[in-house]
Design a protein around this motif. Structure first.
Motif, short mmCIF file in Angstrom:
data_model
loop_
_atom_site.label_atom_id
_atom_site.label_comp_id
_atom_site.label_asym_id
_atom_site.label_seq_id
_atom_site.Cartn_x
_atom_site.Cartn_y
_atom_site.Cartn_z
N THR A 1 6.41 -25.64 -6.55
CA THR A 1 7.42 -25.50 -7.60
C THR A 1 8.75 -25.99 -7.05
N PHE A 2 9.62 -26.45 -7.92
CA PHE A 2 10.92 -26.97 -7.50
C PHE A 2 11.77 -25.87 -6.88
N LEU A 3 11.84 -24.71 -7.53
CA LEU A 3 12.57 -23.55 -7.00
C LEU A 3 11.58 -22.41 -6.78
N PRO A 4 11.86 -21.53 -5.82
CA PRO A 4 10.91 -20.45 -5.50
C PRO A 4 10.63 -19.53 -6.69
N LYS A 5 9.33 -19.17 -6.81
CA LYS A 5 8.88 -18.24 -7.84
C LYS A 5 7.84 -17.32 -7.21
N PHE A 6 7.93 -16.04 -7.52
CA PHE A 6 7.00 -15.05 -7.00
C PHE A 6 6.46 -14.22 -8.15
N ASN A 7 5.14 -14.16 -8.25
CA ASN A 7 4.50 -13.33 -9.27
C ASN A 7 4.31 -11.93 -8.72
N MET A 8 4.52 -10.94 -9.59
CA MET A 8 4.41 -9.54 -9.20
C MET A 8 3.24 -8.90 -9.94
N TYR A 9 2.48 -8.10 -9.19
CA TYR A 9 1.32 -7.41 -9.75
C TYR A 9 1.38 -5.94 -9.35
N ILE A 10 1.09 -5.06 -10.28
CA ILE A 10 0.85 -3.66 -9.96
C ILE A 10 -0.64 -3.47 -10.15
N HIS B 1 0.85 -1.19 0.00
CA HIS B 1 0.00 0.00 0.00
C HIS B 1 0.89 1.24 0.00
N ASN B 2 0.41 2.32 -0.63
CA ASN B 2 1.17 3.57 -0.61
C ASN B 2 0.89 4.32 0.68
N GLN B 3 1.43 5.53 0.82
CA GLN B 3 1.29 6.30 2.06
C GLN B 3 -0.15 6.69 2.34
N ASN B 4 -1.04 6.63 1.34
CA ASN B 4 -2.47 6.92 1.54
C ASN B 4 -3.28 5.65 1.80
N ASN B 5 -2.59 4.53 2.04
CA ASN B 5 -3.19 3.22 2.30
C ASN B 5 -3.98 2.69 1.10
N VAL B 6 -3.57 3.07 -0.11
CA VAL B 6 -4.18 2.56 -1.34
C VAL B 6 -3.34 1.38 -1.82
N HIS B 7 -4.00 0.26 -2.12
CA HIS B 7 -3.31 -0.94 -2.61
C HIS B 7 -2.69 -0.64 -3.98
N ILE B 8 -1.37 -0.85 -4.10
CA ILE B 8 -0.70 -0.56 -5.37
C ILE B 8 0.03 -1.76 -5.95
N GLY B 9 0.25 -2.79 -5.16
CA GLY B 9 0.98 -3.94 -5.69
C GLY B 9 0.84 -5.17 -4.82
N THR B 10 1.19 -6.32 -5.41
CA THR B 10 1.11 -7.61 -4.71
C THR B 10 2.27 -8.49 -5.15
N ILE B 11 2.81 -9.22 -4.21
CA ILE B 11 3.78 -10.29 -4.46
C ILE B 11 3.11 -11.58 -4.00
N LYS B 12 3.03 -12.56 -4.89
CA LYS B 12 2.38 -13.83 -4.54
C LYS B 12 3.29 -14.98 -4.92
N GLU B 13 3.61 -15.82 -3.94
CA GLU B 13 4.47 -16.97 -4.15
C GLU B 13 3.69 -18.08 -4.85
N GLY C 1 5.11 -9.56 -14.05
CA GLY C 1 6.26 -10.43 -14.21
C GLY C 1 6.51 -11.30 -13.00
N ARG C 2 7.64 -11.98 -13.06
CA ARG C 2 7.96 -12.96 -12.02
C ARG C 2 9.43 -12.81 -11.63
N ILE C 3 9.69 -12.99 -10.35
CA ILE C 3 11.05 -13.14 -9.87
C ILE C 3 11.20 -14.61 -9.49
N TYR C 4 12.29 -15.21 -9.93
CA TYR C 4 12.46 -16.63 -9.66
C TYR C 4 13.92 -16.94 -9.38
N LYS C 5 14.09 -17.98 -8.60
CA LYS C 5 15.42 -18.46 -8.25
C LYS C 5 15.85 -19.44 -9.33
N GLU C 6 17.05 -19.25 -9.85
CA GLU C 6 17.59 -20.16 -10.86
C GLU C 6 18.41 -21.24 -10.18
#
Length: 157
Positions: free
Chosen positions: A58-67, A42-54, A73-78
């Motif tokens: 999965t064999f290796l960790p992966k996290f989906n990113m949302y604005i 949430h931003n400083q006005n408590n408005v939801h602006i993004g999410t990280i969801k695991e 996109g996704r951040i993932y461990k290689e």
């Protein structure tokens, strides 16, 4: 732009406050009950602006990113034998350095530094300094730091 990333002291779920250089809350992060980590930003006005969801199971960790609610996109461990590597599939950034000890950099494909993250010691909760070169990248960098922190937390449990 410097951000101070502090985990809240008494929280059942992952909860963080992110302060700017003037010690004002710029972002707040609230963990939600789910399979895997699910962090709402949430931003400083408590408005939801993004999410990280695991992603789970999965064999290796992966996290989906949302604005907002849009997948960005996704951040993932290689897989690697000697040195853990995280990669982003949305902008070709990667994490390098000693991220196991919480001193690492986020760099682009040309090796130019996007941000540095370092852990501060002697605090009751996890506290990190995030130094972002361009303020427009702050939300993306925060998402990466949150995903790596969640992965580290899962690995320790």
């Amino acid at each position: 732009m410097k951000l101070l990333f502090k985990q809240r002291l008494f929280s059942w779920l992952d909860s963080y406050d992110i302060f700017n250089e003037n010690n004002q809350i710029t972002y707040s992060v609230h963990g939600k009950l789910s399979w895997g980590h699910c962090l709402h930003i949430h931003n400083q006005n408590n408005v939801h602006i993004g999410t990280i969801k695991e992603e789970v199971f999965t064999f290796l960790p992966k996290f989906n990113m949302y604005i907002q609610d849009e997948y960005i996109g996704r951040i993932y461990k290689e897989f690697s034998f000697f040195k853990p590597v995280f990669h982003l599939d949305c902008n070709d950034w990667k994490v390098q350095g000693n991220w196991l000890e919480w001193d690492y950099q986020i760099v682009n494909s040309q090796g130019i530094i996007i941000a540095t993250i370092s852990k501060e010691i002697f605090h009751f909760t996890d506290t990190y300094v995030i130094d972002v070169v361009q303020p427009d990248n702050a939300l993306y960098v925060l998402m990466i730091a949150l995903a790596i922190d969640a992965e580290k937390c899962s690995r320790q449990n």
